[in-house]
Design an enzyme around this catalytic site. Structure first.
Site, PDB file in Angstrom:
ATOM      1  N   GLU A 178      14.320  51.963  20.165  1.00 15.12           N
ATOM      2  CA  GLU A 178      15.330  51.397  19.264  1.00 15.12           C
ATOM      3  C   GLU A 178      16.418  50.797  20.157  1.00 15.12           C
ATOM      4  O   GLU A 178      17.021  51.516  20.955  1.00 15.12           O
ATOM      5  CB  GLU A 178      15.892  52.546  18.400  1.00 15.12           C
ATOM      6  N   SER A 220      21.279  59.539  20.604  1.00 11.79           N
ATOM      7  CA  SER A 220      20.596  59.559  19.316  1.00 11.79           C
ATOM      8  C   SER A 220      21.526  59.118  18.197  1.00 11.79           C
ATOM      9  O   SER A 220      21.066  58.807  17.101  1.00 11.79           O
ATOM     10  CB  SER A 220      20.134  60.980  19.005  1.00 11.79           C
ATOM     11  N   HIS A 278      17.161  53.639  22.868  1.00  8.83           N
ATOM     12  CA  HIS A 278      16.843  54.943  22.284  1.00  8.83           C
ATOM     13  C   HIS A 278      15.326  55.154  22.285  1.00  8.83           C
ATOM     14  O   HIS A 278      14.615  54.585  21.448  1.00  8.83           O
ATOM     15  CB  HIS A 278      17.427  54.997  20.851  1.00  8.83           C
TER      16      HIS A 278
HETATM   17  P1  NAD Z   1      18.279  68.019  27.686  1.00 11.78           P
HETATM   18  O1  NAD Z   1      19.264  69.093  27.417  1.00 11.78           O
HETATM   19  O2  NAD Z   1      16.827  68.351  27.748  1.00 11.78           O
HETATM   20  O3  NAD Z   1      18.642  67.311  29.096  1.00 11.78           O
HETATM   21  C1  NAD Z   1      19.948  66.929  29.468  1.00 11.78           C
HETATM   22  C2  NAD Z   1      20.040  66.926  31.004  1.00 11.78           C
HETATM   23  O4  NAD Z   1      21.315  66.387  31.366  1.00 11.78           O
HETATM   24  C3  NAD Z   1      19.938  68.329  31.626  1.00 11.78           C
HETATM   25  O5  NAD Z   1      18.983  68.312  32.659  1.00 11.78           O
HETATM   26  C4  NAD Z   1      21.365  68.572  32.194  1.00 11.78           C
HETATM   27  O6  NAD Z   1      21.358  69.334  33.374  1.00 11.78           O
HETATM   28  C5  NAD Z   1      21.825  67.150  32.459  1.00 11.78           C
HETATM   29  N1  NAD Z   1      23.274  66.974  32.507  1.00 11.78           N
HETATM   30  C6  NAD Z   1      24.243  67.608  31.796  1.00 11.78           C
HETATM   31  N2  NAD Z   1      25.445  67.103  32.112  1.00 11.78           N
HETATM   32  C7  NAD Z   1      25.235  66.135  33.049  1.00 11.78           C
HETATM   33  C8  NAD Z   1      26.080  65.256  33.775  1.00 11.78           C
HETATM   34  N3  NAD Z   1      27.407  65.242  33.593  1.00 11.78           N
HETATM   35  N4  NAD Z   1      25.519  64.399  34.652  1.00 11.78           N
HETATM   36  C9  NAD Z   1      24.176  64.402  34.849  1.00 11.78           C
HETATM   37  N5  NAD Z   1      23.331  65.205  34.197  1.00 11.78           N
HETATM   38  C10 NAD Z   1      23.859  66.062  33.308  1.00 11.78           C
HETATM   39  O7  NAD Z   1      18.577  66.884  26.602  1.00 11.78           O
HETATM   40  P2  NAD Z   1      17.542  65.792  26.008  1.00 11.78           P
HETATM   41  O8  NAD Z   1      16.817  66.376  24.864  1.00 11.78           O
HETATM   42  O9  NAD Z   1      16.799  65.173  27.142  1.00 11.78           O
HETATM   43  O10 NAD Z   1      18.576  64.732  25.382  1.00 11.78           O
HETATM   44  C11 NAD Z   1      19.264  63.810  26.194  1.00 11.78           C
HETATM   45  C12 NAD Z   1      19.781  62.668  25.334  1.00 11.78           C
HETATM   46  O11 NAD Z   1      18.661  62.026  24.705  1.00 11.78           O
HETATM   47  C13 NAD Z   1      20.730  63.081  24.206  1.00 11.78           C
HETATM   48  O12 NAD Z   1      21.685  62.087  24.035  1.00 11.78           O
HETATM   49  C14 NAD Z   1      19.806  63.162  22.999  1.00 11.78           C
HETATM   50  O13 NAD Z   1      20.500  62.969  21.786  1.00 11.78           O
HETATM   51  C15 NAD Z   1      18.862  61.998  23.297  1.00 11.78           C
HETATM   52  N6  NAD Z   1      17.552  62.061  22.633  1.00 11.78           N
HETATM   53  C16 NAD Z   1      16.876  63.243  22.571  1.00 11.78           C
HETATM   54  C17 NAD Z   1      15.619  63.263  21.956  1.00 11.78           C
HETATM   55  C18 NAD Z   1      14.837  64.541  21.890  1.00 11.78           C
HETATM   56  O14 NAD Z   1      13.838  64.586  21.131  1.00 11.78           O
HETATM   57  N7  NAD Z   1      15.187  65.582  22.622  1.00 11.78           N
HETATM   58  C19 NAD Z   1      15.068  62.090  21.433  1.00 11.78           C
HETATM   59  C20 NAD Z   1      15.762  60.884  21.564  1.00 11.78           C
HETATM   60  C21 NAD Z   1      17.017  60.892  22.166  1.00 11.78           C
END
Ligand code: NAD
Length: 286
Positions: A152, A119, A140
């Protein structure tokens, strides 16, 4: 199969959504997570989403199962070697993502593309952790991925035209509209959205209004489909804080200072929907 196989690293909120959208588009998807319990959770979320689409008549009977069968959970990073492109969606931690990019660089075929769903973290910096910065790019997606039209596309300093075009084509194949932006903290989406959310939290912190009132003002007065605090709960307050920290540190201006109330909510483990409590409660009713 390699050409039609992509991989998603991280099977949380976003990784599960990206895997669903890619499988829906007919791609085979390797879905990697370091936690064994991530896959059952992701599968349940994906199945729920696809079943809803079937109930609404957008999928036929049997299609949800066919789509889920295109997603292959893996628990070892080496198993991603067959993928022509990996989309990373692990938590918003710089060192974690850099290390994952470095490891993937050693595993993937030389022509494979490394995309990040970050993000706010610099794509140029993630690319520099690999020996293939021209094949590193930001992809993104927005939450919830299956419903949101935007991707994005963020070009790092070294990202090539070929990589950018390949990722734009993939986004279109997944039914999304790619919009290209340059690699600066928060890109466009979060540089605009997160200060809005942070300011809404300041309104609650300073006693200007309740969360419901803040959200009503923005919904009814500005025609936002969802108030900023409800949206923050959906995104995850932990994710919002991580992004504000990046904006504050890297753009260096006080206007990006995370609200103390946001810090406190995260410290208390109130991350929003995913922990059933944020600015609202999620036990059936708010
Ligand atoms: P989340 O916490 O829901 O999921 C993250 C996952 O990654 C978990 O299942 C965890 O077990 C896994 N994980 C942790 N360390 C790991 C590793 N070393 N190898 C493999 N898997 C691993 O997080 P999210 O909300 O899905 O966000 C993920 C990314 O997407 C972030 O960079 C966030 O900024 C971005 N993002 C989030 C949103 C949102 O609305 N949540 C929107 C756009 C972008």
């Amino acid at each position: 199969m390699a050409k039609e196989t992509i991989a998603v690293a991280g099977a949380g909120t976003m990784g599960a959504g990206i895997a669903q959208a890619a499988a829906h588009a007919g791609l085979e998807v390797l879905l990697y997570d370091s936690l064994p319990e991530a896959w059952p959770r992701a599968r349940a979320a994906i199945t729920r989403g696809l079943e809803r689409e079937r109930e609404q008549g957008r999928l036929t009977a049997g299609q949800p199962e066919t789509i889920v069968a295109r997603i292959h959970p893996v628990t070892r990073l080496e198993e991603l070697a067959a993928a022509g492109l990996v989309i990373e969606a692990v938590p918003e931690k710089r060192e974690l993502k850099r290390e994952l990019f470095r490891q993937l660089d050693g595993i993937l075929a030389p022509e494979a593309i490394l995309a990040s769903n970050t993000s706010s973290i610099s794509i140029t910096e993630l690319g520099a952790a690999t020996g293939r910065p021209e094949q590193c790019i930001g992809m993104h997606f927005m939450n919830p991925v299956p419903l949101m039209a935007l991707v994005e596309v963020i070009r790092g300093l070294a990202t090539s035209d070929a990589t950018t075009e390949a990722v734009r084509a993939l986004a279109r194949r997944m039914g999304k509209t790619p919009v290209e932006v340059r690699d600066f903290p928060g890109f466009v989406s979060n540089r605009v959205l997160m200060p809005l959310i942070n300011e809404a939290i300041f309104c609650v912190f300073e006693g200007v209004a309740t969360p419901e009132a803040v959200d009503d003002v923005m919904r009814l007065g500005m025609n936002h489909p969802m108030g900023p605090l409800k949206l923050a709960d959906l995104i995850g307050l932990d994710v919002c804080l991580d992004i504000m920290e990046v904006l504050h540190r890297e753009l260096g201006e006080d206007k990006y200072r995370p609200c103390p109330l946001l810090r406190q909510m995260v410290a208390a483990g109130r991350f929003g929907r995913k922990t059933r409590q944020g600015f609202y409660r999620y036990e059936g009713k708010k």
